[in-house]
Design a protein around this motif. Structure first.
Motif, PDB file in Angstrom:
ATOM      1  N   GLY A 128      21.470  50.851   0.948  1.00 51.96           N
ATOM      2  CA  GLY A 128      22.351  51.892   0.443  1.00 51.96           C
ATOM      3  C   GLY A 128      23.663  51.326  -0.054  1.00 51.96           C
ATOM      4  N   ASN A 129      24.500  52.203  -0.611  1.00 52.60           N
ATOM      5  CA  ASN A 129      25.763  51.763  -1.203  1.00 52.60           C
ATOM      6  C   ASN A 129      26.714  51.171  -0.168  1.00 52.60           C
ATOM      7  N   ALA A 130      26.580  51.573   1.087  1.00 49.01           N
ATOM      8  CA  ALA A 130      27.523  51.125   2.110  1.00 49.01           C
ATOM      9  C   ALA A 130      26.972  49.986   2.964  1.00 49.01           C
ATOM     10  N   SER A 131      25.893  49.345   2.544  1.00 48.76           N
ATOM     11  CA  SER A 131      25.322  48.281   3.353  1.00 48.76           C
ATOM     12  C   SER A 131      24.835  47.135   2.478  1.00 48.76           C
ATOM     13  N   GLU A 132      24.557  46.004   3.116  1.00 47.95           N
ATOM     14  CA  GLU A 132      24.082  44.818   2.422  1.00 47.95           C
ATOM     15  C   GLU A 132      22.850  44.274   3.139  1.00 47.95           C
ATOM     16  N   CYS A 133      21.997  43.578   2.395  1.00 46.04           N
ATOM     17  CA  CYS A 133      20.820  42.936   2.999  1.00 46.04           C
ATOM     18  C   CYS A 133      21.288  41.622   3.603  1.00 46.04           C
ATOM     19  N   ASN A 134      21.854  41.688   4.808  1.00 42.06           N
ATOM     20  CA  ASN A 134      22.559  40.532   5.355  1.00 42.06           C
ATOM     21  C   ASN A 134      22.286  40.252   6.828  1.00 42.06           C
ATOM     22  N   THR A 135      21.262  40.873   7.402  1.00 46.31           N
ATOM     23  CA  THR A 135      21.015  40.717   8.827  1.00 46.31           C
ATOM     24  C   THR A 135      19.617  40.174   9.081  1.00 46.31           C
ATOM     25  N   VAL A 136      19.552  39.085   9.830  1.00 43.24           N
ATOM     26  CA  VAL A 136      18.288  38.406  10.114  1.00 43.24           C
ATOM     27  C   VAL A 136      17.687  38.929  11.413  1.00 43.24           C
TER      28      VAL A 136
END
Length: 291
Positions: free
Chosen positions: A177-185
Motif C-alpha cells: 500500500g501507499n503507506a508501506s514498503e516491501c522491506n521486511t524479511v
C-alpha cells in the motif's frame, strides 16, 4: 565540470538494506507455538544477476523485485548463503506466495510438514490484512496460518499493536500500500528462502548524525539515507549490503567490486584521511572515501 559519482548498489543499481529485528531473534509463533522461527528486518530494495565489475560471479542469481532470471517453474527469492552473506536464488515450488497461482479455491502460503517448510497450495484462511491470526494445523499433517490469500501471519510491527497479525507478502514495494514498503524479511525454519512482507517505511536520517536508535544506524540508500541494522565489516572488506559495514561507512563499487568504504562529505567534513571523497548517487551531500 564533470563529477564522478559512486553508485551505492548491490545487484544492478539498488542498495540492499538488512535491518535487525527489534526483538532480537526468533520467538514463539502464533498461538504460542514455534511457528517458523520468524525474524523481521529491512531488506533489499532491488537486486539483479550478472557479474561484478571485477568479473566475479554475483551472489544474486536472479531479480526478486521483477521476478526475472529463473527457469519456468521456478521463482526468485532472497536466500542466506553458505558464507554468511545474502543473495537471491531460483527455487522450485508448487506456487508463488505473491502471484497466488493456485487453483481458484486455494491459496499459496508457507506450510510446514515434518520440519520442512515449502510453498504449498492449501485452503484459504479467513483473517484479513492486519487482523489477528494463528497457526492452524491442517489435514495431512500440514501446519499453516489462518490468513487469507497473499498474507502471512507474523508478529505485528512496532507501534501497531501486539501479537500476530496477517501482513501482505511482496516481491517489490509496488505490491504494498501507499503507506508501506516491501522491506521486511521472514526467516522461516525449514526453508532456505527469505520471503518478504510489507512493513512501515524506513526512517530517513542524517548519516553524519545520531538520529537512529540502537541497534540501527544511518546508511545511504538509493532513496537517500535510512535507518538500518548496524553491521561490523571494516574498510576494504567485501560486502553485499551497506549495513553489513560498520556505522559511518557504506558498501560501494568503486570499480573493483563491492567493498566497505568510510563516509565523507564532498568539499566538507568529515573529510577522508586517505583517498578521495566521491559523491554517492542519490544521496546529496554524502560521499565515500575511495583509493
Amino acid at each position: 565540470m564533470r563529477v564522478d559519482r559512486l553508485y551505492v548498489l548491490t545487484g544492478t543499481l539498488a542498495l540492499a538494506l538488512w535491518a535487525a529485528a527489534c526483538n532480537g531473534g526468533n520467538g514463539p509463533g502464533p498461538g504460542g507455538q514455534e511457528d517458523a522461527g520468524i525474524d523481521g528486518g529491512g531488506t533489499p530494495t532491488g537486486d539483479g544477476g550478472g557479474t561484478d565489475a571485477d568479473g566475479g560471479a554475483r551472489d544474486f542469481a536472479c531479480n526478486v523485485a521483477q521476478q526475472e532470471g529463473c527457469a519456468d517453474g521456478q521463482d526468485c527469492y532472497f536466500a542466506d548463503l553458505a558464507d554468511g552473506g545474502t543473495g537471491s536464488r531460483c527455487f522450485e515450488a508448487e506456487c508463488d506466495v505473491v502471484a497466488q497461482d493456485c487453483a481458484q479455491d486455494e491459496r499459496c502460503t508457507y506450510a510446514m510438514e515434518n520440519g520442512v517448510t515449502q510453498r504449498r497450495c492449501v485452503a484459504p484462511g479467513t483473517a484479513d490484512e492486519g487482523a489477528p491470526c494463528t497457526l492452524a494445523p491442517g489435514d495431512g499433517g500440514l501446519a499453516y496460518d489462518t490468513c487469507r490469500q497473499g498474507l502471512f501471519c507474523r508478529e505485528a510491527p512496532d507501534g501497531t499493536g501486539s501479537g500476530f497479525t496477517c501482513q501482505r507478502l511482496c516481491h517489490a514495494t509496488t505490491q504494498c500500500g501507499n503507506a508501506s514498503e516491501c522491506n521486511t524479511v521472514l526467516r522461516l525454519e525449514g526453508t532456505d528462502e527469505l520471503p518478504l512482507v510489507c512493513g512501515p517505511p524506513s526512517r530517513v536520517c542524517n548519516p553524519f548524525g545520531d538520529d537512529c536508535e540502537a541497534p540501527l544506524s544511518c546508511y545511504p540508500s538509493t532513496s537517500g539515507p535510512l535507518c538500518a541494522g548496524s553491521g561490523n565489516r571494516t574498510e576494504g572488506q567485501s560486502c553485499d549490503f551497506s549495513n553489513q559495514c560498520a556505522p559511518g561507512s557504506a558498501c560501494v563499487n568503486a570499480g573493483g567490486g563491492l567493498t566497505c568504504r568510510p563516509l565523507c562529505q564532498p568539499g566538507g567534513t568529515p573529510a577522508c584521511s586517505t583517498g578521495s571523497c566521491r559523491a554517492l548517487d542519490g544521496n546529496p551531500g554524502v560521499g565515500a572515501c575511495v583509493p
